[in-house]
Write an enzyme that holds these catalytic residues in place. Structure first.
Site, PDB file in Angstrom:
ATOM      1  N   THR A  28       0.839  -1.203   0.000  1.00  0.00           N
ATOM      2  CA  THR A  28       0.000   0.000   0.000  1.00  0.00           C
ATOM      3  C   THR A  28       0.874   1.253   0.000  1.00  0.00           C
ATOM      4  O   THR A  28       2.073   1.183   0.260  1.00  0.00           O
ATOM      5  CB  THR A  28      -0.939   0.014   1.229  1.00  0.00           C
ATOM      6  OG1 THR A  28      -0.130  -0.077   2.398  1.00  0.00           O
ATOM      7  CG2 THR A  28      -1.915  -1.136   1.208  1.00  0.00           C
ATOM      8  N   SER A  56      -9.800   9.987 -13.012  1.00  0.00           N
ATOM      9  CA  SER A  56     -11.140  10.376 -12.563  1.00  0.00           C
ATOM     10  C   SER A  56     -11.100  10.790 -11.092  1.00  0.00           C
ATOM     11  O   SER A  56     -11.712  11.791 -10.681  1.00  0.00           O
ATOM     12  CB  SER A  56     -12.106   9.196 -12.716  1.00  0.00           C
ATOM     13  OG  SER A  56     -12.108   8.740 -14.041  1.00  0.00           O
ATOM     14  N   GLU A 166      -5.487  13.521 -20.994  1.00  0.00           N
ATOM     15  CA  GLU A 166      -5.167  12.987 -22.320  1.00  0.00           C
ATOM     16  C   GLU A 166      -3.901  13.601 -22.892  1.00  0.00           C
ATOM     17  O   GLU A 166      -3.567  13.341 -24.043  1.00  0.00           O
ATOM     18  CB  GLU A 166      -6.325  13.305 -23.290  1.00  0.00           C
ATOM     19  CG  GLU A 166      -7.622  12.689 -22.869  1.00  0.00           C
ATOM     20  CD  GLU A 166      -8.756  12.990 -23.842  1.00  0.00           C
ATOM     21  OE1 GLU A 166      -8.540  13.755 -24.803  1.00  0.00           O
ATOM     22  OE2 GLU A 166      -9.840  12.447 -23.625  1.00  0.00           O
ATOM     23  N   HIS A 192      -2.135   5.301 -22.226  1.00  0.00           N
ATOM     24  CA  HIS A 192      -1.854   6.736 -22.179  1.00  0.00           C
ATOM     25  C   HIS A 192      -0.333   6.921 -22.380  1.00  0.00           C
ATOM     26  O   HIS A 192       0.391   5.956 -22.584  1.00  0.00           O
ATOM     27  CB  HIS A 192      -2.315   7.330 -20.858  1.00  0.00           C
ATOM     28  CG  HIS A 192      -3.809   7.556 -20.817  1.00  0.00           C
ATOM     29  ND1 HIS A 192      -4.387   8.672 -20.286  1.00  0.00           N
ATOM     30  CD2 HIS A 192      -4.830   6.798 -21.278  1.00  0.00           C
ATOM     31  CE1 HIS A 192      -5.696   8.604 -20.407  1.00  0.00           C
ATOM     32  NE2 HIS A 192      -5.998   7.467 -20.996  1.00  0.00           N
ATOM     33  N   HIS A 219      -8.968   9.239   3.169  1.00  0.00           N
ATOM     34  CA  HIS A 219      -9.975   9.318   4.233  1.00  0.00           C
ATOM     35  C   HIS A 219     -10.104  10.683   4.921  1.00  0.00           C
ATOM     36  O   HIS A 219     -10.901  10.822   5.836  1.00  0.00           O
ATOM     37  CB  HIS A 219      -9.704   8.277   5.341  1.00  0.00           C
ATOM     38  CG  HIS A 219      -9.455   6.883   4.843  1.00  0.00           C
ATOM     39  ND1 HIS A 219     -10.461   6.010   4.544  1.00  0.00           N
ATOM     40  CD2 HIS A 219      -8.296   6.225   4.572  1.00  0.00           C
ATOM     41  CE1 HIS A 219      -9.951   4.857   4.127  1.00  0.00           C
ATOM     42  NE2 HIS A 219      -8.643   4.970   4.112  1.00  0.00           N
ATOM     43  N   ARG A 223      -2.049  12.523   8.148  1.00  0.00           N
ATOM     44  CA  ARG A 223      -0.741  11.836   8.142  1.00  0.00           C
ATOM     45  C   ARG A 223       0.255  12.270   7.074  1.00  0.00           C
ATOM     46  O   ARG A 223       1.415  12.451   7.357  1.00  0.00           O
ATOM     47  CB  ARG A 223      -0.960  10.334   7.924  1.00  0.00           C
ATOM     48  CG  ARG A 223      -1.316   9.612   9.152  1.00  0.00           C
ATOM     49  CD  ARG A 223      -1.445   8.153   8.808  1.00  0.00           C
ATOM     50  NE  ARG A 223      -2.050   7.445   9.922  1.00  0.00           N
ATOM     51  CZ  ARG A 223      -2.286   6.149   9.942  1.00  0.00           C
ATOM     52  NH1 ARG A 223      -1.975   5.413   8.898  1.00  0.00           N
ATOM     53  NH2 ARG A 223      -2.830   5.582  10.983  1.00  0.00           N
ATOM     54  N   ASN A 250     -11.211   6.951  -0.221  1.00  0.00           N
ATOM     55  CA  ASN A 250      -9.982   6.175  -0.361  1.00  0.00           C
ATOM     56  C   ASN A 250      -9.708   6.040  -1.852  1.00  0.00           C
ATOM     57  O   ASN A 250     -10.262   5.169  -2.524  1.00  0.00           O
ATOM     58  CB  ASN A 250     -10.098   4.811   0.306  1.00  0.00           C
ATOM     59  CG  ASN A 250      -8.780   4.041   0.153  1.00  0.00           C
ATOM     60  OD1 ASN A 250      -7.869   4.494  -0.546  1.00  0.00           O
ATOM     61  ND2 ASN A 250      -8.679   2.895   0.787  1.00  0.00           N
ATOM     62  N   ARG A 252      -6.391   6.122  -2.984  1.00  0.00           N
ATOM     63  CA  ARG A 252      -4.928   6.039  -2.979  1.00  0.00           C
ATOM     64  C   ARG A 252      -4.432   5.089  -4.065  1.00  0.00           C
ATOM     65  O   ARG A 252      -5.079   4.083  -4.361  1.00  0.00           O
ATOM     66  CB  ARG A 252      -4.441   5.468  -1.634  1.00  0.00           C
ATOM     67  CG  ARG A 252      -4.582   6.400  -0.483  1.00  0.00           C
ATOM     68  CD  ARG A 252      -4.108   5.735   0.788  1.00  0.00           C
ATOM     69  NE  ARG A 252      -4.814   4.499   1.064  1.00  0.00           N
ATOM     70  CZ  ARG A 252      -5.280   4.151   2.263  1.00  0.00           C
ATOM     71  NH1 ARG A 252      -5.108   4.947   3.309  1.00  0.00           N
ATOM     72  NH2 ARG A 252      -5.899   3.011   2.436  1.00  0.00           N
TER      73      ARG A 252
HETATM   74  C1  LIG Z   1     -10.246  14.000 -20.466  1.00  0.00           C
HETATM   75  C2  LIG Z   1     -10.239  12.862 -19.487  1.00  0.00           C
HETATM   76  N1  LIG Z   1     -10.442  13.109 -18.184  1.00  0.00           N
HETATM   77  C3  LIG Z   1     -10.430  12.125 -17.273  1.00  0.00           C
HETATM   78  C4  LIG Z   1     -10.199  10.816 -17.628  1.00  0.00           C
HETATM   79  C5  LIG Z   1     -10.229   9.763 -16.576  1.00  0.00           C
HETATM   80  O1  LIG Z   1      -9.033   9.089 -16.398  1.00  0.00           O
HETATM   81  P1  LIG Z   1      -9.023   7.610 -15.786  1.00  0.00           P
HETATM   82  O2  LIG Z   1      -9.405   6.686 -16.869  1.00  0.00           O
HETATM   83  O3  LIG Z   1      -7.598   7.416 -15.328  1.00  0.00           O
HETATM   84  O4  LIG Z   1      -9.968   7.588 -14.656  1.00  0.00           O
HETATM   85  C6  LIG Z   1      -9.983  10.495 -18.969  1.00  0.00           C
HETATM   86  C7  LIG Z   1      -9.728   9.111 -19.373  1.00  0.00           C
HETATM   87  O5  LIG Z   1      -8.901   8.821 -20.192  1.00  0.00           O
HETATM   88  C8  LIG Z   1     -10.017  11.547 -19.943  1.00  0.00           C
HETATM   89  O6  LIG Z   1      -9.865  11.282 -21.247  1.00  0.00           O
END
Ligand SMILES: Cc1ncc(COP(=O)(O)O)c(C=O)c1O
Length: 404
Positions: A28, A56, A166, A192, A219, A223, A250, A252
């Site tokens: 981890t 994301s 991207e 990517h 969380h 730390r 979470n 991480r």
């Molecule tokens: C413009 C954009 N934002 C966010 C993401 C999300 O990335 P991930 O797939 O790592 O969650 C992507 C995915 O490729 C993306 O094209």
């Protein structure tokens, strides 16, 4: 022959490192993540880089940190408007809606495939909702003009944050995409520019913002913050090892992901050069077929003022007034084993989820350039694992296309 949009991107040396990490028992988040973060910050020229388990999650953490920082004075509050492009990835938009902010869509520019900055200004002036942030995507390997977005943000006193998921490795005027933003997100999903299998992160020059991201990914914990001692010294009844100073998730990353990232980032220049060579070759082929490689203007830029990192190759079908030619071309590519896909998700406002989830969703037809690009353009792979043979095969298949 099969030409997929994506490849695993893992080399033997990445896998060896990953196995070493598994065997070490340190699984981890720990030392490897810290090392990778330093390497990413060095590469990007940013003060801090905070790794997450995906791009994301990086976007989610950015908005959480803007809304609920540990030390108060939030930069955004629920209900504020955030400018976003109408050709977008879902998880560029969802965190905004999930956290009670309002996405304000702006049409894209046909050359950069990113937000049209002039139209963004009009939206700020005309919107009834108070617009407090701009969140453009540097799309498909092309950096938007960071300086002009920074200028706009200053003029209208809004926050500039950016989605570079991207476009790692793209820059303009010697500045990495998103370098002027308060924070920028990255994805290391496989295929990517570098991969950690799944993975992502945020670059920022703000120490407090980086600290908040560190808490939010884990969380809400104090730390991993640089300012952890400040919190520990507070006369709190709680154990210093279990102090929580923000809300959190979470999200991480694991050590194995960071180890692969360390190995990958050291070769990024080779990856980028390979992608550029692929784009150059395909550009030479499409020119004779009434097709256009969007972004080809950056290939002519021999002084490297602008580096396009070519996530995928956006190919526009010209002189195709009813969309019939594009359908034939897609069928020809698919029948030849060359995988194709739409530009991100097409016009995001057309997505069924968008219509249901965001009730104030605007009419998709009021974003004409997004419609035009979604209707005329498709993507093929440009990943650096493609062999010369595969690239030549794509070239042959392009030459077979009828020019009308
Ligand atoms: C413009 C954009 N934002 C966010 C993401 C999300 O990335 P991930 O797939 O790592 O969650 C992507 C995915 O490729 C993306 O094209």
């Amino acid at each position: 022959m099969l030409i997929l949009l994506a490849s695993s991107g893992l080399r033997a040396k990445d896998i060896t490192l990953a196995i070493e990490v598994l065997e070490s028992g340190n699984l981890t988040m720990g030392e490897m993540v810290q090392k990778f973060e330093q390497k990413m910050a060095d590469y990007l020229g940013s003060k801090f880089f905070v790794m997450t388990n995906s791009g994301s999650s990086a976007n989610l953490a950015i908005f959480e940190a803007l809304l609920r920082p540990a030390k108060g004075n939030p930069k955004l509050k629920a209900g504020d408007g955030v400018l976003v492009p109408s050709i977008a990835w879902p998880t560029t938009i969802w965190p905004i809606i999930q956290l009670g902010l309002q996405p304000i869509f702006v049409d894209i520019d046909a050359t950069t495939l990113g937000m049209d900055i002039e139209k963004a200004k009009i939206k700020i002036r005309e919107s009834k909702i108070p617009i407090k942030a701009i969140f453009p995507i540097h799309a498909l390997g092309r950096s938007l003009n960071d300086t002009s977005i920074e200028k706009l943000a200053k003029e209208f006193e809004i926050i500039y944050i950016s989605d570079v998921c991207e476009s790692l490795g793209s820059f303009q005027n010697k500045k990495h995409a998103g370098a002027s933003a308060l924070a920028s997100s990255y994805s290391f999903y496989f295929s990517h520019h570098i991969t950690t299998m799944e993975g992502g992160g945020v670059s920022t020059n703000s120490s407090d913002f980086a600290d908040d991201l560190r808490s939010i990914r884990s969380h809400g914990w104090s730390r991993d913050r640089h300012d952890a001692p400040e919190w520990t010294n507070l006369k709190s009844r709680n154990d210093a090892k279990f102090l929580f100073v923000t809300s959190g998730y979470n999200i991480r990353p694991m050590e194995i992901q960071a180890a692969i990232g360390i190995s990958q980032i050291s070769d990024i220049n080779d990856f980028l050069e390979r992608r550029r060579n692929i784009a150059n070759y395909i550009n030479g082929k499409v020119n004779n077929s009434n097709l256009r490689l969007i972004g080809s203007d950056t290939l002519a830029n021999i002084e490297s003022i602008e580096n396009n990192s070519w996530m995928l190759l956006p190919i526009q079908v010209l002189k195709d007034f009813k969309g019939e030619r594009r359908d034939k071309i897609l069928a020809h590519f698919e029948a030849s084993g060359i995988e194709t896909r739409p530009v991100l998700t097409g016009n995001f406002l057309d997505q069924p989820a968008m219509q249901r989830i965001y009730i104030s969703s605007p009419n998709p037809r009021t974003f004409p350039i997004s419609d035009q690009i979604a209707g005329s353009t498709f993507l093929i792979g440009a990943h650096h694992d493609l062999t010369d043979l595969q690239i030549e095969y794509i070239g042959t298949k392009i030459e077979e296309l009828p020019s009308e």
